[in-house]
Structure formats: C-alpha cells, structure tokens
Scaffold this active site. Structure first.
Site, PDB file in Angstrom:
ATOM      1  N   HIS A 118      36.186  46.989  41.753  1.00 37.07           N
ATOM      2  CA  HIS A 118      35.884  48.025  40.458  1.00 37.07           C
ATOM      3  C   HIS A 118      36.332  47.660  39.243  1.00 37.07           C
ATOM      4  O   HIS A 118      37.146  46.798  39.277  1.00 37.07           O
ATOM      5  CB  HIS A 118      36.753  49.270  40.888  1.00 37.07           C
ATOM      6  CG  HIS A 118      36.483  49.687  42.166  1.00 37.07           C
ATOM      7  ND1 HIS A 118      37.247  50.409  43.024  1.00 37.07           N
ATOM      8  CD2 HIS A 118      35.100  49.745  42.919  1.00 37.07           C
ATOM      9  CE1 HIS A 118      36.577  50.927  44.131  1.00 37.07           C
ATOM     10  NE2 HIS A 118      35.122  50.535  43.967  1.00 37.07           N
ATOM     11  N   LYS A 137      45.673  48.526  35.240  1.00 40.12           N
ATOM     12  CA  LYS A 137      46.378  48.992  36.618  1.00 40.12           C
ATOM     13  C   LYS A 137      47.773  47.986  36.971  1.00 40.12           C
ATOM     14  O   LYS A 137      47.704  46.809  36.770  1.00 40.12           O
ATOM     15  CB  LYS A 137      45.339  48.475  37.743  1.00 40.12           C
ATOM     16  CG  LYS A 137      43.989  49.444  37.332  1.00 40.12           C
ATOM     17  CD  LYS A 137      42.972  49.205  38.530  1.00 40.12           C
ATOM     18  CE  LYS A 137      41.717  49.965  38.128  1.00 40.12           C
ATOM     19  NZ  LYS A 137      40.790  49.622  39.271  1.00 40.12           N
ATOM     20  N   ASP A 164      30.141  50.638  47.356  1.00 37.25           N
ATOM     21  CA  ASP A 164      30.525  49.270  47.244  1.00 37.25           C
ATOM     22  C   ASP A 164      29.526  48.168  47.542  1.00 37.25           C
ATOM     23  O   ASP A 164      29.163  47.260  46.862  1.00 37.25           O
ATOM     24  CB  ASP A 164      31.997  49.003  47.654  1.00 37.25           C
ATOM     25  CG  ASP A 164      32.983  49.667  46.943  1.00 37.25           C
ATOM     26  OD1 ASP A 164      32.992  49.801  45.763  1.00 37.25           O
ATOM     27  OD2 ASP A 164      34.229  49.772  47.482  1.00 37.25           O
ATOM     28  N   TYR A 199      48.767  53.222  42.640  1.00 36.64           N
ATOM     29  CA  TYR A 199      48.170  52.641  41.212  1.00 36.64           C
ATOM     30  C   TYR A 199      48.774  53.443  39.990  1.00 36.64           C
ATOM     31  O   TYR A 199      48.808  54.775  39.977  1.00 36.64           O
ATOM     32  CB  TYR A 199      46.834  52.760  41.005  1.00 36.64           C
ATOM     33  CG  TYR A 199      45.821  52.500  42.267  1.00 36.64           C
ATOM     34  CD1 TYR A 199      45.131  51.414  42.116  1.00 36.64           C
ATOM     35  CD2 TYR A 199      46.106  53.164  43.225  1.00 36.64           C
ATOM     36  CE1 TYR A 199      44.056  51.203  42.932  1.00 36.64           C
ATOM     37  CE2 TYR A 199      44.949  52.915  44.352  1.00 36.64           C
ATOM     38  CZ  TYR A 199      44.224  51.963  44.185  1.00 36.64           C
ATOM     39  OH  TYR A 199      43.280  51.654  45.302  1.00 36.64           O
ATOM     40  N   GLN A 211      47.757  58.216  34.492  1.00 36.02           N
ATOM     41  CA  GLN A 211      47.145  58.627  35.842  1.00 36.02           C
ATOM     42  C   GLN A 211      47.980  57.900  36.764  1.00 36.02           C
ATOM     43  O   GLN A 211      48.274  56.593  36.572  1.00 36.02           O
ATOM     44  CB  GLN A 211      45.801  58.575  35.687  1.00 36.02           C
ATOM     45  CG  GLN A 211      45.287  59.319  37.417  1.00 36.02           C
ATOM     46  CD  GLN A 211      43.724  59.357  37.289  1.00 36.02           C
ATOM     47  OE1 GLN A 211      43.283  59.550  36.240  1.00 36.02           O
ATOM     48  NE2 GLN A 211      42.966  58.850  38.301  1.00 36.02           N
TER      49      GLN A 211
END
Length: 202
Positions: free
Chosen positions: A62, A72, A170, A132, A47
């Site tokens: 995260h 990532k 968050d 990303y 992705q």
C-alpha cells in the site's frame, strides 16, 4: 533506543531498550525527539490504526499520493509479522527494491516508513497485532496498491505460497510495471521536495 537506516532511503528500524525485572518489562517504543533527530522533522500524528491478522495474512503493498501521503510508524505489540518497505518512488536509486524488519513482541522493534514508500507485511503468528501511527488521515481516493506477489518486486515471504491469505483488493492491484506505466507511482523528485518542506517547517 537504537535507530538504523534500512537499505531503502527514508526508512528506519527502531529497536527499543527494555528494562526488565521480576514485575515484567518497560520500554519506550516511540520517541518523537529521537525520530526527529534522524528524519529531520517531527512526525505529525494524525491517526492510529490497529490490525489483527491470522498467520499467513498479507496486507499490502500500500502507498498514497505525495503530497501528503502517509508516513508510518509501525510495531507489533502481540505476535510477529515480517514487515516490508518497498521503494516505489520513480527515479529513486533504490526504485523497485525492498527491505524488511521482523516486528514482534520479543524485541519490540518498530519501523518508520516515509511518505511515498510502499508498505506490506505478512503475519507469522496467529492473532498478530500491528499498530500504526500515521501522519495523515486515511483518504481512499489517494490510496493505491501494488500486487504483493509481483515477481518483479520479489518479496520473500517466509511462509509457503499456498498458505498466504490476501484480499481481492491486493491481488487485483497492478504490478509495479503497470503502475509505473500509468503514472500511478510517486516520484523521487516530488517525495524529496515534500520531505524538504517538512524539514523547513520543523
């Protein structure tokens, strides 16, 4: 391209070599073979994500359940962010520690963050663009967060606290101690076993 391991095991700063002339500049911001030589396996790209943030926006901390979590590879094609990697793996020699890399459109650095590590950034410019590449599709049920303002983590934001912009998701996230107490965090042992399985299947 230079690849340097950060003080958090299994995270790396990548600095490309630019080639410039009167037309502009060219550089390789991602090389699968160079990264594989360092991490021991290929990065399976599942992705691609893009975020655009105002100055002062904080996204993170995260992380996702291991396995498969999400590795990532992050860069900032426009503007600048300070990107943090946080070791959330219980039992890691660096548990609770963090390191950071300036990602911007000047030096064009990237950061690689292995599965099980926490990720956070703060936008230093208006309209900061962050790209990303991730190793697994987003799965909301397996995604988690740590409050980025947790003093026990102690992220050092180079922007005044009253200028930071965070989402309720968050700010409502647990502290590191709360997440550890409830068994939410990945473990060093499980993360290493997963990395080994990826290396064996390279």
């Amino acid at each position: 391209m230079q690849i340097r391991e950060l003080k958090i095991p299994d995270s790396y700063e990548i600095t490309p070599k630019p080639f410039g002339d009167d037309r502009g500049v060219f550089f390789e911001w991602y090389r699968s073979d160079r990264l594989e030589a360092v991490i021991g396996h290929s990065l399976s790209l599942a992705q691609g994500n893009q975020s655009v943030s105002r100055r002062g926006v904080v996204r993170g901390i995260h992380f996702a359940d291991v396995p498969p979590s999400q590795a990532k590879y992050v860069t900032a094609p426009r503007g600048a962010v300070l990107d943090f990697v946080i070791d959330l793996r219980v039992g890691s020699p660096a548990f609770g520690q963090w390191d950071s890399v300036l990602l911007d459109d000047v030096d064009h650095r990237a950061i690689y963050i292995a599965e099980g590590l926490g990720h956070c950034f703060v936008a230093l410019t208006e309209d900061a663009n962050v790209s990303y590449l991730v190793s697994a599709p987003y799965n909301a049920e397996r995604e988690h967060g740590i409050n980025p303002l947790d003093p026990a983590v102690g992220l050092d934001f180079p922007i005044a606290s009253d200028a930071l912009l965070l989402s309720p998701k968050d700010t409502d996230a647990p502290t590191l101690a709360e997440a550890e107490a409830t068994g939410l965090l990945p473990t060093w042992e499980n993360a290493r076993a997963f990395y080994d399985s990826l290396n064996e299947g390279r």
